[in-house]
Write a protein that holds these residues in place. Structure first.
Motif, PDB file in Angstrom:
ATOM      1  N   ARG A   1      10.901  82.381  66.917  1.00  0.00           N
ATOM      2  CA  ARG A   1      11.233  81.666  65.668  1.00  0.00           C
ATOM      3  C   ARG A   1      12.246  80.563  65.952  1.00  0.00           C
ATOM      4  O   ARG A   1      13.184  80.740  66.707  1.00  0.00           O
ATOM      5  N   ARG A   2      11.998  79.455  65.301  1.00  0.00           N
ATOM      6  CA  ARG A   2      12.869  78.302  65.512  1.00  0.00           C
ATOM      7  C   ARG A   2      14.166  78.445  64.703  1.00  0.00           C
ATOM      8  O   ARG A   2      14.154  79.006  63.608  1.00  0.00           O
ATOM      9  N   GLU A   3      15.253  77.965  65.235  1.00  0.00           N
ATOM     10  CA  GLU A   3      16.524  77.893  64.497  1.00  0.00           C
ATOM     11  C   GLU A   3      16.310  77.002  63.271  1.00  0.00           C
ATOM     12  O   GLU A   3      15.704  75.929  63.381  1.00  0.00           O
ATOM     13  N   THR A   4      16.812  77.437  62.130  1.00  0.00           N
ATOM     14  CA  THR A   4      16.581  76.647  60.906  1.00  0.00           C
ATOM     15  C   THR A   4      17.839  75.941  60.401  1.00  0.00           C
ATOM     16  O   THR A   4      17.796  75.256  59.387  1.00  0.00           O
ATOM     17  N   ASP A   5      18.949  76.114  61.093  1.00  0.00           N
ATOM     18  CA  ASP A   5      20.145  75.365  60.700  1.00  0.00           C
ATOM     19  C   ASP A   5      20.083  73.941  61.276  1.00  0.00           C
ATOM     20  O   ASP A   5      19.504  73.718  62.340  1.00  0.00           O
ATOM     21  N   THR A   6      20.700  73.043  60.563  1.00  0.00           N
ATOM     22  CA  THR A   6      20.834  71.677  61.079  1.00  0.00           C
ATOM     23  C   THR A   6      22.301  71.447  61.446  1.00  0.00           C
ATOM     24  O   THR A   6      23.162  72.252  61.119  1.00  0.00           O
ATOM     25  N   MET A   7      22.551  70.301  62.088  1.00  0.00           N
ATOM     26  CA  MET A   7      23.926  70.030  62.520  1.00  0.00           C
ATOM     27  C   MET A   7      24.699  69.291  61.433  1.00  0.00           C
ATOM     28  O   MET A   7      24.144  68.482  60.697  1.00  0.00           O
ATOM     29  N   ASP A   8      25.982  69.550  61.395  1.00  0.00           N
ATOM     30  CA  ASP A   8      26.925  68.806  60.570  1.00  0.00           C
ATOM     31  C   ASP A   8      26.686  67.306  60.739  1.00  0.00           C
ATOM     32  O   ASP A   8      26.468  66.825  61.857  1.00  0.00           O
ATOM     33  N   THR A   9      26.720  66.549  59.635  1.00  0.00           N
ATOM     34  CA  THR A   9      26.489  65.092  59.779  1.00  0.00           C
ATOM     35  C   THR A   9      27.548  64.440  60.664  1.00  0.00           C
ATOM     36  O   THR A   9      27.313  63.358  61.196  1.00  0.00           O
ATOM     37  N   PHE A  10      28.701  65.081  60.767  1.00  0.00           N
ATOM     38  CA  PHE A  10      29.734  64.473  61.605  1.00  0.00           C
ATOM     39  C   PHE A  10      29.343  64.448  63.083  1.00  0.00           C
ATOM     40  O   PHE A  10      29.951  63.720  63.856  1.00  0.00           O
TER      41      PHE A  10
END
Length: 856
Positions: free
Chosen positions: A513-522
């Motif tokens: 399963r793929r990680e579903t979190d994205t990175m902070d825009t910073f």
RNA sequence: GGGAGCGUGGCGGAAUUGGCAGACGCAGCGGACUUAAAAUCCGCCAUCUUUUGAUAUGUGGGUUCGAGUCCCACCGCUCCUACCA
């Protein structure tokens, strides 16, 4: 004479400049470089005055350096990931990309109308896969180098944005973006180990001579270095006995900056989140009150704390620890005033010397043993050489946290106590000898929590495999693309997007399963300035050779609100990328200019809800972009706030009209006889002399002012030159300025100087005059900056103030090179009436300024 | 509670190292031009005083020949940070 018409000339020159590519960077240029950068905007909608101010300052600096002969990199892009796009998509039942790109188009058009000289070929848009691909790549390089960690801990959760937040994004207990109250949750999240660089981030602030002191101070406070020691206490068995051969499980360590006060430790406190709390009390009569406290403290929000609700709550665990220096058993409490993720999450409590411990001791009736006293304390004479405890309570109403002398402290009695004191050093030395303590440095800075539970961000390139654990997506598979088919309005997220989630493990090939979190825009804004140096590279984030050639940014301009967040993160990225060999610099931004806010005429923040927003577009419609630019720079120094005042803007518009006429009049020939009367030659000679002086003085002043960001006084100086030229025109008739005459040379020189000095500020106005009235080919923006001769700026006579005892009594005019003695004589006779009956003690001559006569 | 910064005319603001406080502009007032208005051009514009002069950079002290600028105390405002042991 052609009248000034900004609405006609501005679009015309904008088109001409775009067609000629004048703003594009020339690669492989021999000239020295300047990298002028403004913080890229979030595409939130129409541009506001804050944008106009930020980018006018940057554009003026960039244009100035071009004329000074530098190869200038001046790019623009968009910080395009983030929640507002998602919210707009939910509201309008569309996709965040649509809203984002439409706003980018709007803003770009406004920037062009303002006449900003960006190299548009280098635009970086953070949500473009060609950019975020390399953001993922950098993430994986960090991972390889041990800078990425996934761990479970209490985190800040914004219930409205439905995502976790970094420490830096919690402001007074509220979400930086939506202002909702932030909650604490225990979650497994992704972190960047920025703390690995804490010391370097602190030390290198010293390198940043071009940064405002307050920003450096804020960063230093945020990093929060604290020197102290770790002290190990031994946990007694549940029956209260001291273990004979304590194992690691029987030891509890605290961090303290005040080891000197160890003899005053009368109890011991664990944070409610401290890992072993539940085990300590399990099955005892203390279990319920302690666990109730643990539960209750979770509900005390950061907001309540921020609002000053510092009521302390605690519960006794029924257990004791042994103080390593005096063997005393002290009770172990759990209390909500101890911060879990600082130090070890446990503290030794010394209520006589620490206000928080003092308050807690008073509330729960715990002993307060005085072990450090000031010399004027009533107890001091009695205890000053007392090594043993004889006094175990005090009637104080606050702790004594200043420096003093140690008392009732065994062998350390009589030593000086305090932070970094003799006593502190001696106690730490003793603990080291006993192997129960050691020197330790702590930082307030926490690791950067970078994962977000949102769709519109850069996907974290990781895969969860039931067999292999968490593994990175192979480099050749980057970028992990955001799926386009998502209905946010229907509540879909990456975590519900089965097609996105299901994948195969790159290691074992099994289902994963793929990680579903994205990175902070910073994370996007932490390295975009490097991408600008090589924006089209599809082999790597940027070519190190190109980045090294352009970096560091010579002038970085943006809002003070980024003093901690963005600037700290970017410094961290630069250092981490340096350690990976991708750049050879320690710091990304050599000079930092933080511009002040634009406020309405009453000093209030402009906001849509207040209805006091002034639109740059409307101001351009009314007065033209050049007047808006000149106004923004003239009305306040850049770092101060600017109170919007439309009369002031109209004033600058009038000035551009007046200066336009003066330039035209300077260039007018004898056939334009209606303009002026013919004057006598004596007056004309004086006027010429005066204008030459002003011309040289003003060029020197404007140059120095722009170099130190004083655009307001630079414009004031040009106004003075225009006024001087106007005075000259009133005296010297046009026929004196016939072709070839000295006056013609002077008049043209002054006209060209005025037009050039203003060209970084009012690019269209200057270009039009340069090409039409002054008869040159485009473009003035490729002309060299005017030079000046300091000698010619000097006057041959100077006026000096003559003071008696510091008060101005007269003024004298002397030759500029007059000898000091002669000046003294002239001055003395000029104020003879004020000196009657007094003795002249001393005469001080300050060359070119004044004479002060000391008399009694 | 801790840290940083700032207090100058009716307003925005000037015043490189201590050296003529108020540059430049806005607003205001007067004049010229105009039938009139706008625009433009010229002049005045810290306060008190008839002139001379006196008083003025938040308040009170200090250092200095000389302080808006440096030092100390106080008052007021702004920003940042917050139970960091």
């Amino acid at each position: 004479m052609k009248a000034y018409n900004p609405h006609e000339i501005e679009p015309r020159w904008q088109k001409a400049w775009a067609e000629s590519g004048i703003d594009e960077v020339r690669e492989g240029d021999e000239r020295p470089k300047k990298y002028v950068l403004e913080m890229f905007p979030y595409p939130s909608g129409d541009i506001h005055m804050g944008h106009a101010r930020n980018y006018t300052i940057g554009d003026t600096i960039a244009r100035y350096y071009r004329m000074k002969g530098f190869d200038v990199l001046h790019p623009m892009g968009w910080d395009a990931f983030g929640l507002p796009a998602e919210n707009a998509a939910i509201k309008h039942h569309s996709h965040p990309a649509k809203w984002t790109y439409s706003n980018i188009a709007t803003q770009k058009a406004s920037f062009k109308r303002m006449g900003f000289s960006y190299d548009w070929d280098r635009t970086v848009v953070a949500c473009d896969p060609e950019y975020y691909r390399w953001g993922q790549w950098i993430f994986e390089q960090f991972w390889k180098r041990g800078l990425v960690e996934r761990r479970n801990s209490p985190v800040n959760w914004c219930p409205s944005c439905k995502t976790v937040l970094a420490n830096e994004q919690v402001i007074e207990g509220r979400c930086w973006r939506c202002d909702s109250e932030v909650e604490k949750r225990d979650l497994t999240q992704w972190y960047f180990k920025i703390t690995d660089y804490a010391q370097e981030l602190l030390d290198d602030l010293d390198q940043l001579e071009g940064w405002p002191e307050r920003v450096k101070q804020q960063q230093a406070n945020w990093i929060g270095r604290s020197e102290g020691a770790e002290v190990t206490f031994t946990l007694c068995s549940p029956d209260g006995s001291v273990p004979e051969n304590p194992t690691d499980d029987d030891l509890i360590t605290v961090f303290t900056t005040r080891a000197d006060t160890l003899f005053g430790c009368s109890f011991f406190v664990l944070a409610p989140e401290y890992a072993g709390v539940a085990d300590l009390v399990r099955g005892t009569e203390y279990e319920k009150p302690v666990m109730d406290l643990v539960e209750a403290s979770k509900k005390v929000t950061a907001l309540q704390r921020a609002q000053g609700d510092h009521e302390k709550h605690g519960a006794f665990t029924g257990r004791y620890v042994v103080n390593p220096v005096n063997g005393q058993k002290v009770p172990v409490w759990v209390a909500d005033y101890v911060v879990a993720d600082y130090g070890t999450g446990a503290v030794m409590a010394v209520p006589c010397g620490d206000q928080r411990d003092f308050e807690f001791a008073r509330k729960y009736d715990l002993p307060i043993v005085p072990i450090i006293l000031g010399e004027d304390d009533p107890l001091y004479p009695q205890l000053k050489s007392e090594k043993n405890r004889v006094v175990t309570s005090v009637d104080w109403d606050a702790a004594y946290d200043a420096e003093g002398y140690l008392v009732q402290s065994g062998e350390f009695t009589g030593m000086k106590g305090g932070k970094h004191s003799e006593g502190e050093a001696a106690v730490v030395a003793k603990l080291e000898e006993m192997d129960l303590g050691k020197r330790k440095v702590e930082y307030r800075l926490r690791d950067w929590l970078i994962s977000r539970q949102r769709y519109w961000g850069n996907p974290i390139p990781a895969i969860h495999c039931p067999k292999c654990g968490v593994v990175p997506v192979p480099e050749e598979d980057l970028p992990v693309m955001l799926p386009k088919d998502i209905d946010l309005a229907a509540g879909e997220t990456l975590a519900t997007h089965e097609e996105f989630i299901n994948c195969t493990c790159p290691k074992c090939g099994g289902p994963a399963r793929r990680e579903t979190d994205t990175m902070d825009t910073f994370t996007c804004s932490s390295w975009y300035y490097l991408r600008y140096t090589d924006p089209h590279n599809d082999q790597q984030p940027f070519d190190p050779a190109k980045a090294n050639a352009w970096m560091p940014v010579d002038k970085y301009i943006g809002g003070i609100e980024h003093a901690i967040l963005h600037l700290l993160y970017s410094r961290f990225y630069t250092k981490a990328l340096r350690d990976m060999g991708l750049v050879n610099i320690d710091e990304p931004f050599r000079n930092l200019l933080c511009q002040g806010m634009v406020l309405d005429e009453h000093g209030d923040v402009m906001s849509k809800s207040k209805g006091n927003v002034v639109s740059p577009e409307k101001m351009i419609d009314a007065y033209g972009a050049d007047a808006v630019r000149a106004y923004i720079l003239f009305m306040a120094p850049p770092e101060k706030e600017l109170l919007w005042n439309e009369d002031g803007l109209a004033g600058l518009y009038k000035f551009l009209n007046r200066a336009w006429r003066v330039v035209c009049d300077l260039m007018a020939q004898a056939d334009d006889e209606t303009l002026f009367e013919k004057a006598d030659e004596k007056k004309a000679a004086a006027a010429r002399k005066q204008l030459v002086r002003e011309r040289h003085r003003v060029v020197g002043k404007v140059t120095a002012d722009i170099e130190r960001d004083n655009f307001n006084t630079a414009i004031a100086a040009v106004m003075e030159l225009v006024n001087a030229a106007s005075d000259y025109l009133h005296v010297v008739a046009p026929d004196a300025r016939a072709e070839g005459a000295d006056d013609a040379v002077l008049a043209r020189d002054v006209a060209e100087t005025i037009v050039k000095l203003l060209s970084p500020i009012t690019p269209h106005w200057s270009e039009e005059l340069w090409c039409t009235v002054l008869g040159h080919e485009p473009s003035i923006h490729e002309e060299p900056w005017p030079t000046f001769d300091p000698e010619k700026a000097k006057s041959d006579e100077v006026e000096l103030a003559v003071q008696v005892n510091g008060k101005v009594k007269a003024r004298i005019t002397v030759a500029a090179d007059e000898a000091e003695d002669a000046i003294k004589q002239t001055a003395l006779s000029a104020v003879s009436h004020a000196l009657e009956g007094k003795d002249v003690k001393k005469v001080i001559v300050v060359k070119g300024r004044l004479v002060n006569i000391v008399a009694k």
